[in-house]
Design a protein around this motif. Structure first.
Motif, PDB file in Angstrom:
ATOM      1  N   MET A   1       0.843  -1.178   0.000  1.00  0.00           N
ATOM      2  CA  MET A   1       0.000   0.000   0.000  1.00  0.00           C
ATOM      3  C   MET A   1       0.891   1.246   0.000  1.00  0.00           C
ATOM      4  N   PRO A   2       0.366   2.403  -0.463  1.00  0.00           N
ATOM      5  CA  PRO A   2       1.209   3.598  -0.553  1.00  0.00           C
ATOM      6  C   PRO A   2       1.794   4.068   0.774  1.00  0.00           C
ATOM      7  N   ASP A   3       1.064   3.880   1.884  1.00  0.00           N
ATOM      8  CA  ASP A   3       1.563   4.436   3.144  1.00  0.00           C
ATOM      9  C   ASP A   3       1.589   3.435   4.291  1.00  0.00           C
ATOM     10  N   HIS A   4       1.349   2.151   3.999  1.00  0.00           N
ATOM     11  CA  HIS A   4       1.440   1.147   5.062  1.00  0.00           C
ATOM     12  C   HIS A   4       1.556  -0.240   4.436  1.00  0.00           C
ATOM     13  N   CYS A  61      -8.708 -13.046   7.597  1.00  0.00           N
ATOM     14  CA  CYS A  61      -7.466 -12.272   7.622  1.00  0.00           C
ATOM     15  C   CYS A  61      -6.873 -12.155   6.213  1.00  0.00           C
ATOM     16  N   ILE A  62      -6.838 -13.277   5.494  1.00  0.00           N
ATOM     17  CA  ILE A  62      -6.289 -13.279   4.135  1.00  0.00           C
ATOM     18  C   ILE A  62      -7.147 -12.407   3.213  1.00  0.00           C
ATOM     19  N   ILE A  63      -8.457 -12.484   3.357  1.00  0.00           N
ATOM     20  CA  ILE A  63      -9.358 -11.651   2.555  1.00  0.00           C
ATOM     21  C   ILE A  63      -9.122 -10.182   2.852  1.00  0.00           C
ATOM     22  N   TYR A  64      -8.948  -9.862   4.132  1.00  0.00           N
ATOM     23  CA  TYR A  64      -8.721  -8.467   4.522  1.00  0.00           C
ATOM     24  C   TYR A  64      -7.433  -7.921   3.905  1.00  0.00           C
ATOM     25  N   VAL A  65      -6.359  -8.693   4.005  1.00  0.00           N
ATOM     26  CA  VAL A  65      -5.074  -8.246   3.461  1.00  0.00           C
ATOM     27  C   VAL A  65      -5.179  -8.053   1.947  1.00  0.00           C
ATOM     28  N   GLY A  66      -5.794  -9.010   1.267  1.00  0.00           N
ATOM     29  CA  GLY A  66      -5.911  -8.912  -0.185  1.00  0.00           C
ATOM     30  C   GLY A  66      -6.817  -7.801  -0.651  1.00  0.00           C
ATOM     31  N   ASN A  67      -7.848  -7.507   0.145  1.00  0.00           N
ATOM     32  CA  ASN A  67      -8.828  -6.505  -0.267  1.00  0.00           C
ATOM     33  C   ASN A  67      -8.446  -5.077   0.115  1.00  0.00           C
ATOM     34  N   ASN A  68      -7.322  -4.883   0.784  1.00  0.00           N
ATOM     35  CA  ASN A  68      -6.943  -3.532   1.189  1.00  0.00           C
ATOM     36  C   ASN A  68      -6.900  -2.539   0.027  1.00  0.00           C
ATOM     37  N   PRO A  69      -6.282  -2.888  -1.120  1.00  0.00           N
ATOM     38  CA  PRO A  69      -6.274  -1.932  -2.239  1.00  0.00           C
ATOM     39  C   PRO A  69      -7.661  -1.690  -2.834  1.00  0.00           C
ATOM     40  N   VAL A  70      -8.568  -2.650  -2.679  1.00  0.00           N
ATOM     41  CA  VAL A  70      -9.942  -2.440  -3.136  1.00  0.00           C
ATOM     42  C   VAL A  70     -10.642  -1.456  -2.207  1.00  0.00           C
ATOM     43  N   GLU A  71     -10.454  -1.654  -0.904  1.00  0.00           N
ATOM     44  CA  GLU A  71     -11.044  -0.760   0.095  1.00  0.00           C
ATOM     45  C   GLU A  71     -10.567   0.677  -0.085  1.00  0.00           C
ATOM     46  N   THR A  84      -0.488  -7.136  -4.110  1.00  0.00           N
ATOM     47  CA  THR A  84      -1.120  -8.166  -3.270  1.00  0.00           C
ATOM     48  C   THR A  84      -0.501  -9.530  -3.578  1.00  0.00           C
ATOM     49  N   PHE A  85       0.196  -9.631  -4.711  1.00  0.00           N
ATOM     50  CA  PHE A  85       0.848 -10.857  -5.184  1.00  0.00           C
ATOM     51  C   PHE A  85      -0.157 -11.965  -5.522  1.00  0.00           C
ATOM     52  N   LEU A  86      -1.445 -11.654  -5.515  1.00  0.00           N
ATOM     53  CA  LEU A  86      -2.450 -12.682  -5.794  1.00  0.00           C
ATOM     54  C   LEU A  86      -2.318 -13.243  -7.202  1.00  0.00           C
ATOM     55  N   ALA A  87      -2.045 -12.371  -8.165  1.00  0.00           N
ATOM     56  CA  ALA A  87      -1.972 -12.816  -9.560  1.00  0.00           C
ATOM     57  C   ALA A  87      -0.839 -13.807  -9.782  1.00  0.00           C
ATOM     58  N   TYR A  88       0.162 -13.785  -8.891  1.00  0.00           N
ATOM     59  CA  TYR A  88       1.301 -14.689  -9.043  1.00  0.00           C
ATOM     60  C   TYR A  88       0.983 -16.113  -8.581  1.00  0.00           C
ATOM     61  N   PHE A  89      -0.214 -16.316  -8.058  1.00  0.00           N
ATOM     62  CA  PHE A  89      -0.649 -17.668  -7.718  1.00  0.00           C
ATOM     63  C   PHE A  89      -0.803 -18.503  -8.986  1.00  0.00           C
ATOM     64  N   TRP A 193     -10.739   8.947   1.897  1.00  0.00           N
ATOM     65  CA  TRP A 193     -11.520   7.767   1.501  1.00  0.00           C
ATOM     66  C   TRP A 193     -10.783   6.899   0.499  1.00  0.00           C
ATOM     67  N   SER A 194      -9.650   7.386  -0.013  1.00  0.00           N
ATOM     68  CA  SER A 194      -8.919   6.654  -1.036  1.00  0.00           C
ATOM     69  C   SER A 194      -7.425   6.936  -0.933  1.00  0.00           C
ATOM     70  N   ASP A 195      -6.598   6.000  -1.443  1.00  0.00           N
ATOM     71  CA  ASP A 195      -5.152   6.213  -1.507  1.00  0.00           C
ATOM     72  C   ASP A 195      -4.696   6.659  -2.892  1.00  0.00           C
ATOM     73  N   LYS A 196      -5.632   6.903  -3.805  1.00  0.00           N
ATOM     74  CA  LYS A 196      -5.279   7.356  -5.145  1.00  0.00           C
ATOM     75  C   LYS A 196      -4.506   8.685  -5.142  1.00  0.00           C
ATOM     76  N   PRO A 197      -4.797   9.618  -4.220  1.00  0.00           N
ATOM     77  CA  PRO A 197      -4.070  10.895  -4.239  1.00  0.00           C
ATOM     78  C   PRO A 197      -2.553  10.751  -4.175  1.00  0.00           C
ATOM     79  N   TYR A 198      -2.040   9.686  -3.553  1.00  0.00           N
ATOM     80  CA  TYR A 198      -0.583   9.545  -3.451  1.00  0.00           C
ATOM     81  C   TYR A 198       0.052   9.367  -4.836  1.00  0.00           C
ATOM     82  N   ALA A 199      -0.606   8.585  -5.695  1.00  0.00           N
ATOM     83  CA  ALA A 199      -0.095   8.402  -7.059  1.00  0.00           C
ATOM     84  C   ALA A 199      -0.176   9.706  -7.837  1.00  0.00           C
TER      85      ALA A 199
END
Length: 254
Positions: A1-4, A61-71, A84-89, A193-199
């Motif tokens: 994530m951009p800040d955590h 827990c796994i769902i929460y970690v993976g969904n952080n960028p969606v949130e 999230t490295f999910l696509a590398y599965f 409400w979003s992390d888009k501003p960092y980009a």
């Protein structure tokens, strides 16, 4: 994530987890300070952890970690966010074309050899090293190199993660798509409400100050950071704390 950062880690004891996190944080800070040419703490407070036992809470827990960028509105699907490295599965090159080394450029082949050697020696890829390796590559090969490095340094136990979803990647991504599991055991605070501003701030800074590397402004003196803060304030609809966190400058009133 951009800040955590979020991680789901399997540990035998709290002591093992503490030692691991301490080493990880120290290594990250050291390498980041090297490339930024500064000496600061990159973590505002000690990491938060919440032990999980049982399949249901482990799955959440796994769902929460993976969904952080969606949130945080960075992507619409968890598997579409590279970090999230999910696509590398399911693929070794989910964000680039398949690499055929014999057809690759000489700089690309050199880069691949260096990555392999560094990994075989048990050493991390350093920021300055990554910059040097990617400097002579075209955009397509840079993306291929990123995918190659992630797969080479793969630290995700894919089999263990899928165990919580009956061993199925499809069930895992489907579960993430229909739920937004939340973490109630760690006190998290978000800015906006979003992390888009960092980009967006990164793009503005790169263009305005003709930066070769986004890390350059982190070593600026406070008065120059204050100037950059005023520029961002006038240019975009950013929250004061977002700009302060991005610039690592706290001259505004929080």
């Amino acid at each position: 994530m951009p800040d955590h950062i979020h991680m789901a880690v399997t540990a035998k004891s709290v002591q093992d987890l503490s030692r691991y996190m301490g080493e990880l944080n120290r290594t990250f800070s050291k390498l980041h300070n090297e490339v930024c040419k500064i000496k600061i703490s990159w973590f505002e407070s000690p990491y938060g952890s919440a032990p999980k036992e049982g399949s249901k809470v482990g799955r959440n827990c796994i769902i929460y970690v993976g969904n952080n960028p969606v949130e945080r509105k960075l992507t619409s699907k968890a598997e579409d966010y590279r970090w999230t490295f999910l696509a590398y599965f399911v693929s070794k090159h989910p964000f680039s074309q398949k690499m055929v080394l014999r057809k690759a450029s000489w700089p690309m082949r050199q880069a691949v050899r260096e990555v392999k050697a560094q990994h075989a020696a048990g050493k991390p890829m350093r920021y300055n090293q990554l910059k040097r390796l990617s400097r002579k590559l075209k955009e397509q090969e840079r993306e291929q190199l990123i995918d190659f490095i992630i797969c080479t340094y793969d630290v995700i136990d894919h089999k263990e993660a899928l165990r919580y979803f009956d061993g199925s990647y499809e069930k895992k991504t489907a579960a993430m798509a229909i739920t937004t599991a939340r973490e109630h055991d760690i006190n998290e605070t978000f800015v906006g409400w979003s992390d888009k501003p960092y980009a967006k701030m990164a793009r503005l800074m790169m263009s305005k100050y003709e930066l070769q590397d986004i890390h350059e402004f982190l070593s600026w003196p406070p008065d120059k950071k204050a100037e950059a803060y005023r520029y961002l304030k006038c240019t975009g609809n950013f929250l004061p704390e977002q700009m302060g966190k991005f610039l690592h400058w706290w001259g505004y009133h929080r």
